[in-house]
Design a protein around this motif. Structure first.
Motif, PDB file in Angstrom:
ATOM      1  N   TRP A  39     -18.278  18.037  27.381  1.00 19.81           N
ATOM      2  CA  TRP A  39     -18.985  16.958  26.686  1.00 19.81           C
ATOM      3  C   TRP A  39     -18.025  15.820  26.349  1.00 19.81           C
ATOM      4  N   ARG A  42     -16.743  13.893  29.635  1.00 15.93           N
ATOM      5  CA  ARG A  42     -17.719  13.002  30.271  1.00 15.93           C
ATOM      6  C   ARG A  42     -17.844  11.670  29.535  1.00 15.93           C
ATOM      7  N   ARG A  43     -17.505  11.624  28.267  1.00 19.96           N
ATOM      8  CA  ARG A  43     -17.699  10.428  27.455  1.00 19.96           C
ATOM      9  C   ARG A  43     -16.426   9.620  27.225  1.00 19.96           C
ATOM     10  N   HIS A  45     -13.288   7.311  28.095  1.00 22.53           N
ATOM     11  CA  HIS A  45     -13.081   6.292  29.131  1.00 22.53           C
ATOM     12  C   HIS A  45     -11.920   5.385  28.748  1.00 22.53           C
ATOM     13  N   THR A 111     -10.925   4.820  23.640  1.00 25.14           N
ATOM     14  CA  THR A 111     -11.548   6.067  23.197  1.00 25.14           C
ATOM     15  C   THR A 111     -10.545   6.866  22.379  1.00 25.14           C
ATOM     16  N   THR A 140     -14.871   3.921  21.342  1.00 25.71           N
ATOM     17  CA  THR A 140     -15.633   5.154  21.160  1.00 25.71           C
ATOM     18  C   THR A 140     -14.816   6.223  20.460  1.00 25.71           C
ATOM     19  N   LEU A 142     -14.924  10.285  19.632  1.00 23.26           N
ATOM     20  CA  LEU A 142     -15.559  11.529  20.058  1.00 23.26           C
ATOM     21  C   LEU A 142     -14.985  12.691  19.266  1.00 23.26           C
ATOM     22  N   GLU A 190     -24.410   9.396  18.850  1.00 26.15           N
ATOM     23  CA  GLU A 190     -24.895  10.750  19.140  1.00 26.15           C
ATOM     24  C   GLU A 190     -24.376  11.662  18.043  1.00 26.15           C
ATOM     25  N   ARG A 203     -20.552  11.275  18.715  1.00 28.69           N
ATOM     26  CA  ARG A 203     -20.069  10.090  19.432  1.00 28.69           C
ATOM     27  C   ARG A 203     -20.418   8.891  18.571  1.00 28.69           C
ATOM     28  N   ARG A 205     -19.234   4.584  17.474  1.00 22.44           N
ATOM     29  CA  ARG A 205     -18.640   3.360  17.972  1.00 22.44           C
ATOM     30  C   ARG A 205     -18.048   2.545  16.821  1.00 22.44           C
TER      31      ARG A 205
END
Length: 207
Positions: A39, A42-43, A45, A111, A140, A142, A190, A203, A205
Motif C-alpha cells: 500500500w 504504490r502511493r 512518488h 513523499t 504526500t 503516508l 485516505e 494518506r 497531503r
C-alpha cells in the motif's frame, strides 16, 4: 538507566533488536499488517523520505523511479538496511537521524513515509511536525501503524499490554496518529482501519 533520554533509550532498544527483527516480523506482517508495505509503495512518488526505515523492509515495494532517502536512530538497523538495498540493487541514501529533529531543509521531499514506527517515537507530534516541514506544499504523507482498537475489549487488552511494553521498549498500543496528523494541518485523503481497528493506514497531503 535513570538519566537516559527517551530518544537514547529507543536507539539502544532498536540496536539490540536489530539482529532478530527480520526473523520476528514476517508472521506479524502476514497476520496483522498484510498488504501494508505494498500500500505504501504504490502511493510513494518522487523524492521519498522514509522515517524509521529500520532494516529496510519497505525497500522492495518502492517504484524504481523514486529517489529514496531513509533515516533511522539505530546504526545496527541501518547496517542491515544497507545490505538489503545492495542486494536489491536499490540506490538509497540511508543515514542516522532522529525523526523529531530531521537534518533536511524545508520542502525537500515529495513523499514522507513512516511505517510501524510512530508507536514508539517518543514525541509523535514533533515527528509529524518535522514530516510536514520537509514536505513540499502538496506533498504526500503516508503512515501505517498499529493504533488503539475501535473495539473497547481489544483496547482494554492493548492498555494492559502497554503497561509492559512502554516501560520495556517505549512501544505504545493505545496511540492513534490520525488526530495528530489532522492537528498538524494535513488534509486527509485516505484513512482506513483494519483488524478490529488496530491497524490504520493514512494518506494525507500538506496544503
Amino acid at each position: 538507566m535513570a538519566d537516559e533520554t527517551a530518544t537514547a533509550r529507543q536507539k539502544r532498544v532498536w540496536d539490540r533488536a536489530a539482529p532478530r527483527y527480520d526473523n520476528q516480523m514476517p508472521l506479524l506482517e502476514r497476520i496483522w499488517f498484510a498488504g501494508g508495505r505494498e500500500w505504501l509503495g504504490r502511493r510513494a512518488h518522487g523524492r521519498v523520505l522514509e522515517i524509521a526505515v529500520g532494516t529496510g523492509r519497505n525497500l522492495p515495494f518502492y517504484a524504481s523511479d523514486v529517489a529514496l532517502v531513509g533515516v533511522d536512530l539505530s546504526p545496527a538497523m541501518l547496517a542491515i538496511a544497507r545490505e538489503r538495498a545492495a542486494g536489491l540493487g536499490r540506490a538509497a541514501d540511508l543515514r542516522e537521524s532522529d525523526a523529531e529533529r530531521l537534518g533536511f531543509a524545508d520542502a525537500s521531499f515529495d513523499t514522507v513515509v513512516c511505517a510501524l514506527s510512530l508507536c514508539s517515537i517518543p514525541d509523535p507530534a514533533a515527528a509529524i511536525a518535522e514530516m510536514k516541514r520537509v514536505l513540499v506544499p502538496g506533498g504526500t504523507l503516508l503512515l501505517v501503524d498499529h493504533v488503539a482498537s475501535s473495539w473497547p475489549p481489544v483496547r482494554a487488552a492493548q492498555w494492559l499490554l502497554e503497561q509492559v511494553t512502554v516501560r520495556a521498549a517505549g512501544e505504545h498500543f493505545t496511540r492513534r496518529q490520525l488526530p495528530l496528523v489532522t492537528a498538524a494541518g494535513f488534509q486527509i485523503e485516505e484513512a482506513e482501519r483494519r483488524k478490529a481497528g488496530t491497524v490504520e493506514r493514512i494518506r494525507a497531503r500538506r496544503p
